[in-house]
Scaffold this motif. Structure first.
Motif, short mmCIF file in Angstrom:
data_model
loop_
_atom_site.label_atom_id
_atom_site.label_comp_id
_atom_site.label_asym_id
_atom_site.label_seq_id
_atom_site.Cartn_x
_atom_site.Cartn_y
_atom_site.Cartn_z
N ASN A 1 0.56 4.07 -2.47
CA ASN A 1 0.45 5.15 -2.36
C ASN A 1 1.22 6.32 -3.37
O ASN A 1 0.86 7.37 -3.46
CB ASN A 1 0.58 5.38 -1.35
N LYS B 1 0.27 8.64 -6.23
CA LYS B 1 1.08 10.33 -5.73
C LYS B 1 1.57 10.78 -6.89
O LYS B 1 1.23 11.72 -7.17
CB LYS B 1 1.45 9.85 -4.13
N GLN C 1 0.52 -1.43 -0.01
CA GLN C 1 0.12 0.37 0.42
C GLN C 1 0.66 0.99 0.50
O GLN C 1 0.87 2.54 -0.44
CB GLN C 1 -0.99 -0.19 1.20
#
Length: 476
Positions: free
Chosen positions: A468, A472, A464
């Motif tokens: 992420n 991003k 994760q």
């Protein structure tokens, strides 16, 4: 109302990103599966065969690590295969005057004598890395395969996390560019050569050109070119891609691609379409060497610097990115109808003369062999390169001298992004899974940056956290 529309917009963006991720992962899994299984099987067979030819001391997981090293073996550095490529739980390998212990047993990571962690590129994944990385832990990458098997490694942030490399690039620490070529003698051999007179007779019932591929729609976009080429010249296609002719049942299996009977079938043709699945400098596979060994003219598309590796300046028809399939077909037909022109591409073989000094020197100087039990194979050579370098630094430390700081460079594994052939307009390009290669490559740049950030933090991270960071950067 504006707020609701804004929320819907961001929800749709997130869903689209997740869908893109799932499709991208499916692309890597499905389209890379055949080649990964074929290459990994070949690697393991070679490793098993070659290691049987030299004495080694093997230990299983049943042996107690501490007791073993207490018996005086603790002076040897441990080389830990983080990717279980070799399948060996423990083996003392002799590399010249140096001895190292090679293992896939991850419990050795914490041992004080572990000095290097070895990775196989195709199996390199972010959900299991040996972090935190100790200052004396050197990372080594073995990756001889196509970029499509792990795109993220082909960008500077990712490749430079390693200290030692063995890749198809001639710039890597252990270049594997000639990994599919046994020796110069195999190129000069006339074992399978069919005379031009017999090829002309065979032309009454076979096409001038043959194509054998079962890994369809790869990043090089080869099937698009070949499909267009087939409109202008006859091509017998035996593989799953653009299939129009069947192989005899006894050789209709990927395991028979190096079988003598399969070779004799291909040797009847005048031309073989030798299109790589990726376009990278120095990425040259059996697709080129096979027709050259058989005495068939390869129509080659792949490594842009291929002229630096051909046995002579006139031994292959080289296709570039902007080539017209019709013009290539017209040239093939011209050679097919003119024996004198055709034989100019075979002359080097009939004379047994290889004029390329770069190719000759590469085969002479490499420290490993191909299908030769009297030589180490390239996996052994990779292991010993790392072993020797580790020992060299250990000796330097004992003498109080500076150690060598080995580091991979971006050129050790670097390929441009995949591009479709430009001879068809975007409006006429058919839609298929191959259309995902370009966006997958672009996303892999973000993955490489995220990987580098997390590895530099030097602590374990979750999937994760990784994704992420990827999403991003995509949103920035």
């Amino acid at each position: 109302m504006i707020l609701i529309r804004g929320m819907k917009f961001w929800v749709s963006c997130i869903l689209a990103a997740l869908f893109f991720l799932l499709v991208t992962l499916q692309v890597f899994v499905e389209l890379g599966r055949f080649e990964k299984q074929k290459m990994k099987s070949s690697l393991l067979q070679d490793t098993k065969k070659y290691k049987q030819s030299r004495p080694v001391t093997t230990y299983t997981e049943e042996h107690n690590v501490d007791k073993m090293f207490d018996r005086g073996m603790g002076k040897y550095p441990i080389m830990l295969w983080w990717s279980p490529l070799t399948g060996e739980n423990g083996r003392f390998g002799q590399c010249g005057r140096d001895t190292c212990f090679f293992t896939i047993n991850r419990t050795y990571l914490e041992h004080q004598m572990t000095r290097a962690v070895l990775f196989y590129g195709t199996d390199f994944n972010i959900d299991s890395l040996p972090l935190p990385r100790q200052s004396y832990h050197e990372w080594a990458l073995f990756h001889e395969e196509s970029p499509k098997n792990n795109y993220k490694l082909f960008h500077p942030p990712a490749i430079t996390i390693f200290n030692h490399t063995a890749t198809f690039s001639q710039h890597s620490h252990l270049p594997l560019t000639s990994q599919y070529l046994e020796n110069l003698e195999s190129l000069k051999s006339l074992q399978y050569l069919v005379s031009i007179e017999n090829k002309n007779i065979l032309r009454r019932r076979i096409a001038p050109v043959v194509y054998v591929q079962s890994d369809c729609d790869p990043p090089s976009d080869r099937d698009t070119f070949v499909e267009e080429l087939m409109k202008y010249v006859a091509v017998d296609s035996y593989g799953e891609c653009l299939h129009n002719r069947d192989l005899p049942e006894q050789v209709n299996n990927p395991s028979y691609m190096d079988d003598a009977q399969f070779y004799r079938i291909l040797a009847r043709y005048k031309f073989i379409l030798a299109f790589e699945n990726a376009v990278c400098d120095d990425y040259i596979t059996e697709k080129l060497w096979r027709p050259l060994k058989l005495g068939v003219v390869p129509v080659y598309y792949g490594a842009p610097n291929i002229m630096a590796w051909l046995p002579s300046n006139k031994s292959a028809i080289v296709v570039d990115k902007n080539a017209s399939p019709k013009k290539i077909a017209d040239y093939i037909k011209q050679l097919d109808s003119n024996d004198t022109l055709y034989m100019e591409y075979i002359g080097w073989k009939l004379q047994g003369h290889i004029s390329n000094n770069i190719l000759t020197r590469a085969l002479r100087d490499r420290k490993w062999g191909v299908q030769d039990i009297l030589q180490e194979n390239y996996i052994d050579a990779f292991e010993c390169m790392v072993c020797n370098r580790v020992w060299n630094n250990m000796h330097q430390e004992e003498k109080g001298l500076p150690t060598n700081q080995w580091k991979a460079e971006p050129s050790h594994l670097n390929c441009p992004g995949p591009e479709p052939f430009p001879f068809l307009s975007k409006l006429t390009l058919k839609t298929s899974m191959r259309d995902m290669w370009k966006p997958s490559f672009e996303q892999s740049k973000k993955e490489a940056k995220a990987l580098r950030i997390l590895v530099d933090r030097n602590k374990n991270f979750t999937n994760q956290e990784f994704w992420n960071l990827v999403f991003k950067s995509i949103g920035e």
